[in-house]
Design a protein around this motif. Structure first.
Motif, PDB file in Angstrom:
ATOM      1  N   MET A 152       1.298  -1.268   0.336  1.00 49.69           N
ATOM      2  CA  MET A 152      -0.017   0.259  -0.087  1.00 49.69           C
ATOM      3  C   MET A 152       0.607   1.378  -0.363  1.00 49.69           C
ATOM      4  O   MET A 152       0.330   2.151  -1.010  1.00 49.69           O
ATOM      5  CB  MET A 152      -1.048  -0.344   1.291  1.00 49.69           C
ATOM      6  CG  MET A 152      -1.863   0.584   0.646  1.00 49.69           C
ATOM      7  SD  MET A 152      -3.359  -0.055   0.125  1.00 49.69           S
ATOM      8  CE  MET A 152      -3.993   1.901  -1.193  1.00 49.69           C
TER       9      MET A 152
ATOM     10  N   LEU B 254      -3.385  -2.556  -7.728  1.00 45.61           N
ATOM     11  CA  LEU B 254      -4.098  -1.972  -6.516  1.00 45.61           C
ATOM     12  C   LEU B 254      -4.643  -3.296  -6.546  1.00 45.61           C
ATOM     13  O   LEU B 254      -5.359  -3.770  -5.167  1.00 45.61           O
ATOM     14  CB  LEU B 254      -5.150  -0.711  -6.879  1.00 45.61           C
ATOM     15  CG  LEU B 254      -4.888  -0.211  -5.154  1.00 45.61           C
ATOM     16  CD1 LEU B 254      -3.893  -0.178  -4.216  1.00 45.61           C
ATOM     17  CD2 LEU B 254      -5.649   1.110  -5.492  1.00 45.61           C
TER      18      LEU B 254
ATOM     19  N   TYR C 122      -6.155  -6.044  -3.463  1.00 45.82           N
ATOM     20  CA  TYR C 122      -6.756  -6.501  -2.125  1.00 45.82           C
ATOM     21  C   TYR C 122      -7.049  -7.932  -2.361  1.00 45.82           C
ATOM     22  O   TYR C 122      -7.803  -8.751  -1.397  1.00 45.82           O
ATOM     23  CB  TYR C 122      -8.258  -5.192  -3.578  1.00 45.82           C
ATOM     24  CG  TYR C 122      -9.646  -6.307  -2.947  1.00 45.82           C
ATOM     25  CD1 TYR C 122     -10.416  -5.852  -2.038  1.00 45.82           C
ATOM     26  CD2 TYR C 122     -10.879  -6.943  -4.258  1.00 45.82           C
ATOM     27  CE1 TYR C 122     -11.844  -6.360  -1.476  1.00 45.82           C
ATOM     28  CE2 TYR C 122     -11.854  -7.104  -3.742  1.00 45.82           C
ATOM     29  CZ  TYR C 122     -11.843  -7.020  -2.460  1.00 45.82           C
ATOM     30  OH  TYR C 122     -13.368  -7.195  -2.207  1.00 45.82           O
TER      31      TYR C 122
ATOM     32  N   ARG D 240     -14.606  -0.235   1.773  1.00 41.37           N
ATOM     33  CA  ARG D 240     -13.903   0.051   0.226  1.00 41.37           C
ATOM     34  C   ARG D 240     -15.218   1.192   0.055  1.00 41.37           C
ATOM     35  O   ARG D 240     -14.195   2.463  -0.473  1.00 41.37           O
ATOM     36  CB  ARG D 240     -13.857  -1.298  -0.874  1.00 41.37           C
ATOM     37  CG  ARG D 240     -12.642  -0.542  -1.847  1.00 41.37           C
ATOM     38  CD  ARG D 240     -12.359  -1.731  -2.446  1.00 41.37           C
ATOM     39  NE  ARG D 240     -14.143  -2.612  -2.997  1.00 41.37           N
ATOM     40  CZ  ARG D 240     -13.558  -3.353  -4.213  1.00 41.37           C
ATOM     41  NH1 ARG D 240     -12.359  -4.030  -3.970  1.00 41.37           N
ATOM     42  NH2 ARG D 240     -14.769  -3.434  -4.385  1.00 41.37           N
TER      43      ARG D 240
ATOM     44  N   TYR E 250      -7.336  -1.400   6.012  1.00 42.18           N
ATOM     45  CA  TYR E 250      -6.800  -1.780   4.292  1.00 42.18           C
ATOM     46  C   TYR E 250      -7.858  -1.620   3.955  1.00 42.18           C
ATOM     47  O   TYR E 250      -7.921  -1.056   2.326  1.00 42.18           O
ATOM     48  CB  TYR E 250      -5.948  -2.472   4.295  1.00 42.18           C
ATOM     49  CG  TYR E 250      -4.841  -2.840   5.642  1.00 42.18           C
ATOM     50  CD1 TYR E 250      -3.968  -2.244   4.390  1.00 42.18           C
ATOM     51  CD2 TYR E 250      -4.018  -3.388   6.139  1.00 42.18           C
ATOM     52  CE1 TYR E 250      -2.304  -2.140   5.182  1.00 42.18           C
ATOM     53  CE2 TYR E 250      -3.215  -4.016   6.892  1.00 42.18           C
ATOM     54  CZ  TYR E 250      -2.200  -2.587   6.172  1.00 42.18           C
ATOM     55  OH  TYR E 250      -0.856  -2.614   7.141  1.00 42.18           O
TER      56      TYR E 250
ATOM     57  N   LEU F  57      -7.745   0.808   0.050  1.00 37.54           N
ATOM     58  CA  LEU F  57      -8.460   0.656  -0.572  1.00 37.54           C
ATOM     59  C   LEU F  57      -9.188   1.525  -2.374  1.00 37.54           C
ATOM     60  O   LEU F  57      -8.731   2.163  -3.181  1.00 37.54           O
ATOM     61  CB  LEU F  57      -8.461  -0.688  -2.146  1.00 37.54           C
ATOM     62  CG  LEU F  57      -7.728  -1.587  -0.627  1.00 37.54           C
ATOM     63  CD1 LEU F  57      -8.082  -3.586  -0.921  1.00 37.54           C
ATOM     64  CD2 LEU F  57      -6.671  -2.000  -2.226  1.00 37.54           C
TER      65      LEU F  57
ATOM     66  N   TYR G 136      -9.610   2.698  -6.308  1.00 36.96           N
ATOM     67  CA  TYR G 136      -9.892   0.916  -6.884  1.00 36.96           C
ATOM     68  C   TYR G 136     -10.876   0.767  -6.020  1.00 36.96           C
ATOM     69  O   TYR G 136     -11.572   0.830  -5.239  1.00 36.96           O
ATOM     70  CB  TYR G 136      -9.597  -0.054  -5.555  1.00 36.96           C
ATOM     71  CG  TYR G 136      -9.494  -1.445  -6.257  1.00 36.96           C
ATOM     72  CD1 TYR G 136     -10.163  -2.447  -5.319  1.00 36.96           C
ATOM     73  CD2 TYR G 136      -8.576  -1.592  -7.389  1.00 36.96           C
ATOM     74  CE1 TYR G 136     -10.431  -3.944  -5.846  1.00 36.96           C
ATOM     75  CE2 TYR G 136      -9.231  -2.564  -8.006  1.00 36.96           C
ATOM     76  CZ  TYR G 136      -9.780  -3.654  -7.425  1.00 36.96           C
ATOM     77  OH  TYR G 136     -10.475  -5.334  -7.478  1.00 36.96           O
TER      78      TYR G 136
ATOM     79  N   GLU H  58      -9.088  -3.090 -13.108  1.00 33.46           N
ATOM     80  CA  GLU H  58      -9.952  -1.575 -12.578  1.00 33.46           C
ATOM     81  C   GLU H  58     -10.928  -0.367 -13.547  1.00 33.46           C
ATOM     82  O   GLU H  58     -10.127  -0.842 -14.637  1.00 33.46           O
ATOM     83  CB  GLU H  58      -8.162  -0.374 -11.913  1.00 33.46           C
ATOM     84  CG  GLU H  58      -7.843  -0.921 -10.722  1.00 33.46           C
ATOM     85  CD  GLU H  58      -6.124  -0.629 -10.060  1.00 33.46           C
ATOM     86  OE1 GLU H  58      -6.542   1.181  -9.831  1.00 33.46           O
ATOM     87  OE2 GLU H  58      -5.440  -0.383 -10.343  1.00 33.46           O
TER      88      GLU H  58
END
Length: 558
Positions: free
Chosen positions: A426, A437, A441, A467, A539, A543, A548, A557
């Motif tokens: 990250m 990214l 995940y 997220r 986390y 993201l 993301y 993405e």
């Protein structure tokens, strides 16, 4: 009847290699109980040919011999005129390769055994010259030279197709390419045997020794007096010249002649019989190998499960698998053949299974070992899609590359946390030194999967919602042209996650939301009471905060 029984990983890979030879050659053998196989002494007649035939059919595709045969279709076309420099460059590359391979020592030392082929490969190779085009020349000007050289190469390839050429040249190549990584210094790999018939050398050292030993064993009274016990099986030997040691196996055993201090009172007391010696010669054939690396699943619960667990394909259609792909298929193969206990729900029934990995290029430690437990196997099954995505994904730091798939598998084996890796990835993403990214995940999902069934687990929907909160916070900053503040917020959140400080994390989060006059989602309350959920929530938020948005299975993405 000769009986061999499962033992340690190396011996078991030898037994599997022996079984593969028998099955490939149509030789009968029987299973006795779960752990042993029986076969007739007659199965050893012509065994040296069976040994190399299996090796050639299994791995011959990845040799210089096969590459030369594969040049044929191109050379047939090259008899026509070339149109560009790239075609000529490739043509000259073929000439260079064939010249190099056909004049190599391993080939030159083998030509004398090609008694049925009235053709000099070495003389042809030495006569080969690259085709050059001068500045003032056209491709038409060199067409005759190209055609003549093509015909020479095609004639050479036609002679290489002779069964005797394949029989000797491929066997010699594979003796160095495959076998030598596992054992050396005896039989056809003895330093004095490079110019000898490798089939005869194998027979003399391994097969004849077994047959001679079995003859002496028939004298029951004399056999009963034998005092040298085989360290691997129940056989005994009467004379030292009937015994073998394991010094010829790479990085295994002790050379009693040079280092007798390893034995009590300097007296060697570890011996193996000729039958076990033959079994150990089959070790390379028990591994599944790709480019000098391989894997063996030591599922020693039974002969049946040993065979089934190692039914791992080397190719996917026309393409050879990479080592990562091979390892991936090996894990899933193990899980596919495991017995399942049908109770209230199906659970994997598994003893700890030894995964043995081989690397020919690691001279100090060619074998590495991992244990696949029930819990680890279950995690690999549940995380299969995420693990598949990580195959072929790398982290580059300076000149160092980290294989993310291997890194995750290693952590699963060792029971290590994923959070330090997530933190590093990250941080590198925020600084622009890591671009994937989606991979982060996937690793977060694998990390979360290990807690399934416990209070620490978060469903996929819950992770996506967290997220999403990060994404909407990011959008609020972007809409007011304050996107530059996001990296500072991200670094402070990362530092709080690294030191496992939920209070510091919440303080940063409150400031970020208050600045935008937004309400803090209630999901973050969980982060204060559960350290493991705190990490997953943290986390997942990062993201989204860093852009993301994907919800699809491929992890692309938008």
């Amino acid at each position: 009847m000769i009986k061999v029984t499962l033992n340690d990983y190396l011996y078991n890979s030898g037994i599997l290699g022996l079984i593969r030879i028998f099955e490939h050659s149509g030789i009968d053998y029987q299973k006795e109980g779960n752990q042993s196989i029986l076969f007739e002494e007659s199965a050893l007649e012509n065994f040296e040919n069976y040994y190399f035939n299996y090796l050639i059919d299994e791995y011959g595709y990845d040799t210089s011999y096969s590459k030369m045969l594969n040049y044929e279709s191109y050379l047939l076309n090259s008899k026509q005129n070339f149109n560009d420099d790239k075609q000529l460059e490739h043509f000259n590359e073929i000439i260079d390769n064939m010249k190099k391979w056909l004049t190599s020592n391993s080939y030159k030392n083998t030509y004398k055994f090609l008694t049925e082929i009235d053709y000099s490969f070495e003389a042809t190779a030495k006569s080969l010259k690259k085709v050059s085009k001068k500045k003032n020349e056209t491709f038409e000007d060199i067409a005759d030279q190209v055609k003549e050289t093509s015909e020479t190469l095609l004639t050479c390839i036609e002679n290489l197709k002779h069964p005797q050429a394949r029989h000797y040249l491929v066997a010699r190549t594979l003796s160095y390419q495959i076998v030598q990584g596992f054992w050396t210094n005896v039989a056809f790999l003895n330093s004095t045997a490079s110019k000898k018939d490798l089939y005869i050398e194998y027979k003399n050292y391994f097969t004849d020794a077994v047959q001679n030993y079995l003859e002496t064993k028939k004298n029951e009274k004399k056999y009963a007096k034998n005092k040298f016990q085989c360290a691997t099986c129940d056989n005994t030997m009467g004379k030292l010249n009937e015994t073998f040691d394991l010094t010829w196996l790479q990085k295994t055993g002790v050379d009693a002649a040079r280092k007798s201090s390893h034995y009590w009172d300097h007296q060697r007391d570890i011996f193996i019989c000729p039958i076990c010696n033959l079994i150990y010669s089959c070790v390379p054939l028990g591994f599944t190998l790709v480019k000098g690396k391989g894997i063996f699943i030591n599922n020693n619960q039974s002969i049946e499960q040993l065979i089934s667990a190692n039914l791992i394909p080397l190719r996917d259609g026309e393409n050879e698998l990479t080592m990562n792909e091979l390892e991936e298929k090996a894990y899933y193969r193990i899980l596919d053949v495991m017995d399942q206990n049908v109770e209230s729900k199906k659970q994997l029934e598994i003893d700890n299974i030894q995964i043995v990995k081989f690397d020919k290029n690691n001279e100090s430690r060619p074998y590495t070992f991992n244990i696949l437990s029930k819990q680890k196997a279950a995690l690999i099954v549940k995380a299969k899609k995420d693990l598949n995505y990580l195959v072929g994904k790398y982290l580059k730091e300076g000149r160092e590359y980290t294989d993310l798939y291997q890194e995750i598998i290693k952590r699963i084996y060792n029971g290590q946390s994923f959070y330090d890796l997530l933190n590093k990835l990250m941080k590198l993403y925020i600084s622009g030194d890591f671009k994937n990214l989606a991979a982060i995940y996937r690793i977060l999902r694998i990390s979360n999967t290990q807690f399934e069934g416990s209070k620490h687990f978060m469903t996929l929907d819950e992770l996506q919602k967290v997220r999403g909160t990060g994404y909407y916070l990011r959008r609020a900053y972007k809409e007011q042209g304050q996107e530059n503040k996001l990296s500072g917020i991200s670094y402070r959140l990362l530092n709080a996650l690294k030191v496992k400080n939920p209070n510091k994390f919440m303080e940063t989060l409150i400031q970020a939301y208050s600045y935008k006059k937004m309400e803090i989602p209630s999901v973050f309350i969980q982060a204060l009471s559960d350290e493991k959920k705190f990490q997953a929530i943290g986390y997942a938020l990062l993201l989204g905060l860093n852009g993301y948005e994907s919800n699809n299975e491929q992890g692309e993405e938008k």
